[in-house]
Design a protein around this motif. Structure first.
Motif, mmCIF file in Angstrom:
data_model
loop_
_atom_site.group_PDB
_atom_site.id
_atom_site.type_symbol
_atom_site.label_atom_id
_atom_site.label_comp_id
_atom_site.label_asym_id
_atom_site.label_seq_id
_atom_site.Cartn_x
_atom_site.Cartn_y
_atom_site.Cartn_z
ATOM 1 N N GLY A 185 -38.550 65.548 67.678
ATOM 2 C CA GLY A 185 -38.250 64.337 66.906
ATOM 3 C C GLY A 185 -37.563 64.655 65.591
ATOM 4 O O GLY A 185 -36.583 64.002 65.209
ATOM 5 N N ALA A 186 -38.053 65.676 64.890
ATOM 6 C CA ALA A 186 -37.448 66.059 63.609
ATOM 7 C C ALA A 186 -36.014 66.544 63.808
ATOM 8 O O ALA A 186 -35.112 66.191 63.031
ATOM 9 C CB ALA A 186 -38.291 67.140 62.936
ATOM 10 N N ASP A 187 -35.802 67.340 64.840
ATOM 11 C CA ASP A 187 -34.459 67.812 65.156
ATOM 12 C C ASP A 187 -33.524 66.620 65.343
ATOM 13 O O ASP A 187 -32.421 66.570 64.799
ATOM 14 C CB ASP A 187 -34.530 68.673 66.423
ATOM 15 C CG ASP A 187 -33.177 69.092 66.981
ATOM 16 O OD1 ASP A 187 -32.143 68.927 66.311
ATOM 17 O OD2 ASP A 187 -33.149 69.591 68.122
ATOM 18 N N ARG A 188 -33.977 65.616 66.092
ATOM 19 C CA ARG A 188 -33.132 64.460 66.376
ATOM 20 C C ARG A 188 -32.929 63.581 65.142
ATOM 21 O O ARG A 188 -31.874 62.976 64.964
ATOM 22 C CB ARG A 188 -33.710 63.644 67.536
ATOM 23 C CG ARG A 188 -33.932 64.433 68.824
ATOM 24 C CD ARG A 188 -32.786 65.387 69.212
ATOM 25 N NE ARG A 188 -31.523 64.689 69.311
ATOM 26 C CZ ARG A 188 -30.321 65.210 69.038
ATOM 27 N NH1 ARG A 188 -30.206 66.459 68.659
ATOM 28 N NH2 ARG A 188 -29.235 64.490 69.139
ATOM 29 N N ILE A 189 -33.942 63.492 64.261
ATOM 30 C CA ILE A 189 -33.789 62.722 63.018
ATOM 31 C C ILE A 189 -32.674 63.329 62.179
ATOM 32 O O ILE A 189 -31.777 62.622 61.693
ATOM 33 C CB ILE A 189 -35.117 62.673 62.223
ATOM 34 C CG1 ILE A 189 -36.121 61.765 62.926
ATOM 35 C CG2 ILE A 189 -34.866 62.201 60.779
ATOM 36 C CD1 ILE A 189 -37.542 61.862 62.387
ATOM 37 N N MET A 248 -33.327 60.238 52.595
ATOM 38 C CA MET A 248 -34.304 61.126 51.949
ATOM 39 C C MET A 248 -35.705 60.518 51.998
ATOM 40 O O MET A 248 -36.699 61.234 52.150
ATOM 41 C CB MET A 248 -33.893 61.432 50.505
ATOM 42 C CG MET A 248 -32.658 62.292 50.378
ATOM 43 S SD MET A 248 -32.900 63.938 51.084
ATOM 44 C CE MET A 248 -31.426 64.093 52.072
ATOM 45 N N ALA A 249 -35.799 59.189 51.908
ATOM 46 C CA ALA A 249 -37.102 58.527 52.029
ATOM 47 C C ALA A 249 -37.667 58.745 53.429
ATOM 48 O O ALA A 249 -38.876 58.978 53.592
ATOM 49 C CB ALA A 249 -36.976 57.036 51.729
ATOM 50 N N CYS A 250 -36.802 58.713 54.434
ATOM 51 C CA CYS A 250 -37.227 58.996 55.804
ATOM 52 C C CYS A 250 -37.785 60.414 55.889
ATOM 53 O O CYS A 250 -38.855 60.637 56.475
ATOM 54 C CB CYS A 250 -36.043 58.823 56.751
ATOM 55 S SG CYS A 250 -36.375 59.293 58.464
ATOM 56 N N THR A 251 -37.067 61.350 55.297
ATOM 57 C CA THR A 251 -37.521 62.747 55.288
ATOM 58 C C THR A 251 -38.888 62.861 54.627
ATOM 59 O O THR A 251 -39.797 63.502 55.173
ATOM 60 C CB THR A 251 -36.485 63.638 54.572
ATOM 61 O OG1 THR A 251 -35.269 63.622 55.331
ATOM 62 C CG2 THR A 251 -36.974 65.060 54.410
ATOM 63 N N VAL A 252 -39.058 62.225 53.478
ATOM 64 C CA VAL A 252 -40.333 62.287 52.757
ATOM 65 C C VAL A 252 -41.456 61.711 53.617
ATOM 66 O O VAL A 252 -42.530 62.307 53.732
ATOM 67 C CB VAL A 252 -40.234 61.548 51.403
ATOM 68 C CG1 VAL A 252 -41.614 61.323 50.790
ATOM 69 C CG2 VAL A 252 -39.342 62.330 50.439
ATOM 70 N N GLY A 266 -33.039 58.604 62.229
ATOM 71 C CA GLY A 266 -32.219 59.377 61.290
ATOM 72 C C GLY A 266 -30.919 58.678 60.951
ATOM 73 O O GLY A 266 -30.557 58.533 59.770
ATOM 74 N N ALA A 267 -30.203 58.213 61.967
ATOM 75 C CA ALA A 267 -28.926 57.536 61.728
ATOM 76 C C ALA A 267 -29.140 56.201 61.019
ATOM 77 O O ALA A 267 -28.398 55.856 60.094
ATOM 78 C CB ALA A 267 -28.191 57.329 63.049
ATOM 79 N N GLY A 268 -30.163 55.472 61.436
ATOM 80 C CA GLY A 268 -30.427 54.165 60.832
ATOM 81 C C GLY A 268 -30.747 54.245 59.358
ATOM 82 O O GLY A 268 -30.209 53.470 58.552
ATOM 83 N N THR A 269 -31.600 55.175 58.986
ATOM 84 C CA THR A 269 -31.922 55.294 57.554
ATOM 85 C C THR A 269 -30.720 55.840 56.785
ATOM 86 O O THR A 269 -30.470 55.415 55.652
ATOM 87 C CB THR A 269 -33.165 56.173 57.315
ATOM 88 O OG1 THR A 269 -32.988 57.449 57.935
ATOM 89 C CG2 THR A 269 -34.419 55.498 57.847
ATOM 90 N N ALA A 270 -29.942 56.731 57.385
ATOM 91 C CA ALA A 270 -28.753 57.255 56.706
ATOM 92 C C ALA A 270 -27.724 56.151 56.480
ATOM 93 O O ALA A 270 -27.030 56.152 55.451
ATOM 94 C CB ALA A 270 -28.144 58.400 57.519
ATOM 95 N N LEU A 271 -27.634 55.207 57.405
ATOM 96 C CA LEU A 271 -26.715 54.080 57.223
ATOM 97 C C LEU A 271 -27.118 53.207 56.030
ATOM 98 O O LEU A 271 -26.273 52.537 55.440
ATOM 99 C CB LEU A 271 -26.642 53.233 58.498
ATOM 100 C CG LEU A 271 -25.854 53.852 59.653
ATOM 101 C CD1 LEU A 271 -26.082 53.062 60.940
ATOM 102 C CD2 LEU A 271 -24.367 53.936 59.312
ATOM 103 N N LEU A 272 -28.391 53.238 55.683
ATOM 104 C CA LEU A 272 -28.862 52.501 54.507
ATOM 105 C C LEU A 272 -28.530 53.233 53.209
ATOM 106 O O LEU A 272 -28.687 52.678 52.129
ATOM 107 C CB LEU A 272 -30.375 52.263 54.592
ATOM 108 C CG LEU A 272 -30.857 51.388 55.737
ATOM 109 C CD1 LEU A 272 -32.384 51.371 55.775
ATOM 110 C CD2 LEU A 272 -30.299 49.972 55.598
ATOM 111 N N GLY A 273 -28.121 54.485 53.314
ATOM 112 C CA GLY A 273 -27.748 55.275 52.140
ATOM 113 C C GLY A 273 -28.507 56.585 52.090
ATOM 114 O O GLY A 273 -29.510 56.778 52.776
ATOM 115 N N LYS A 274 -28.001 57.491 51.252
ATOM 116 C CA LYS A 274 -28.607 58.828 51.157
ATOM 117 C C LYS A 274 -30.054 58.752 50.681
ATOM 118 O O LYS A 274 -30.889 59.537 51.111
ATOM 119 C CB LYS A 274 -27.789 59.739 50.253
ATOM 120 C CG LYS A 274 -27.816 59.407 48.781
ATOM 121 C CD LYS A 274 -27.020 60.414 47.972
ATOM 122 C CE LYS A 274 -27.098 60.149 46.498
ATOM 123 N NZ LYS A 274 -28.384 60.465 45.902
#
Length: 192
Positions: free
Chosen positions: A38-42, A111-115, A99-107
């Motif tokens: 899952g992390a790899d794909r995020i 990073m919030a997804c990562t946290v 991963g793509a969805g949160t990145a589309l919301l901005g950097k």
């Protein structure tokens, strides 16, 4: 024919001994394999959106570590003959979409997804380490692997904080939803 039976007997005995050493080992390996997939794909999803931005190299660094984590658990799945979760195809798609969805919301949202993800994973790895250390015959390879990966996941968490995660719109709500999803995925992957 006798030689083949001898090898088969040794493999079965080794696998049985592993399960007798720690009855939680199959579950630990299965769920960690699913989590690292899952992390790899995020990170793959984040790179698809942010790969050509100034954050690209940072995300790539974290993704490279996750690829190594996934590879190690794929080796452990084979070595310990653990059945992977049947949810693998779904986690593959869900991870990329997250991963793509949160990145589309901005950097900041990426990073919030990562946290959020890394917070749950660090806690999860700490729980596993406590379980493993209760066993006087603890499997040193598994213990060292989880310890190393836990430390790298904590590094990813800290990197997310340092790179603006808390400035993401609706940070608290976003991270709580992602944490909840991660916890559900862990619970499902333990058994299914």
């Amino acid at each position: 024919m006798l030689r083949n039976n001898s090898i088969l007997h040794q493999v079965r005995r080794a696998h049985s001994a592993t399960l007798k050493k720690n009855p939680h080992l199959d579950t630990i390996i299965r769920v960690d394999h699913a989590g690292e997939l899952g992390a790899d794909r995020i990170y793959a999803g984040q790179m698809a959106v942010l790969g050509n931005t100034p954050e690209g190299p940072l995300i790539q660094h974290m993704w490279d570590q996750e690829k190594k984590h996934r590879e190690k658990f794929e080796q452990l799945i084979c070595k310990y003959r653990v059945r992977p979760t049947v949810m693998t195809p779904l986690w593959n798609l869900a991870g990329f979409a997250l991963g793509a969805g949160t990145a589309l919301l901005g950097k900041e949202a990426a990073m919030a997804c990562t946290v959020a993800v890394e917070t749950v994973i660090v806690d999860h790895y700490n729980d596993q380490l406590r379980t493993l250390m209760e066993d006087p015959n603890v499997d040193k390879e598994i213990l060292e692997t989880i310890t190393k990966f836990r430390d790298e996941e904590q590094e990813h968490h800290d990197t997310g904080i340092d790179h603006g995660a808390e400035q993401a719109p609706f940070y608290r709500a976003l991270t709580e939803v992602i944490k909840g999803g991660c916890k559900v995925a862990i619970a499902i992957s333990k058994t299914i």
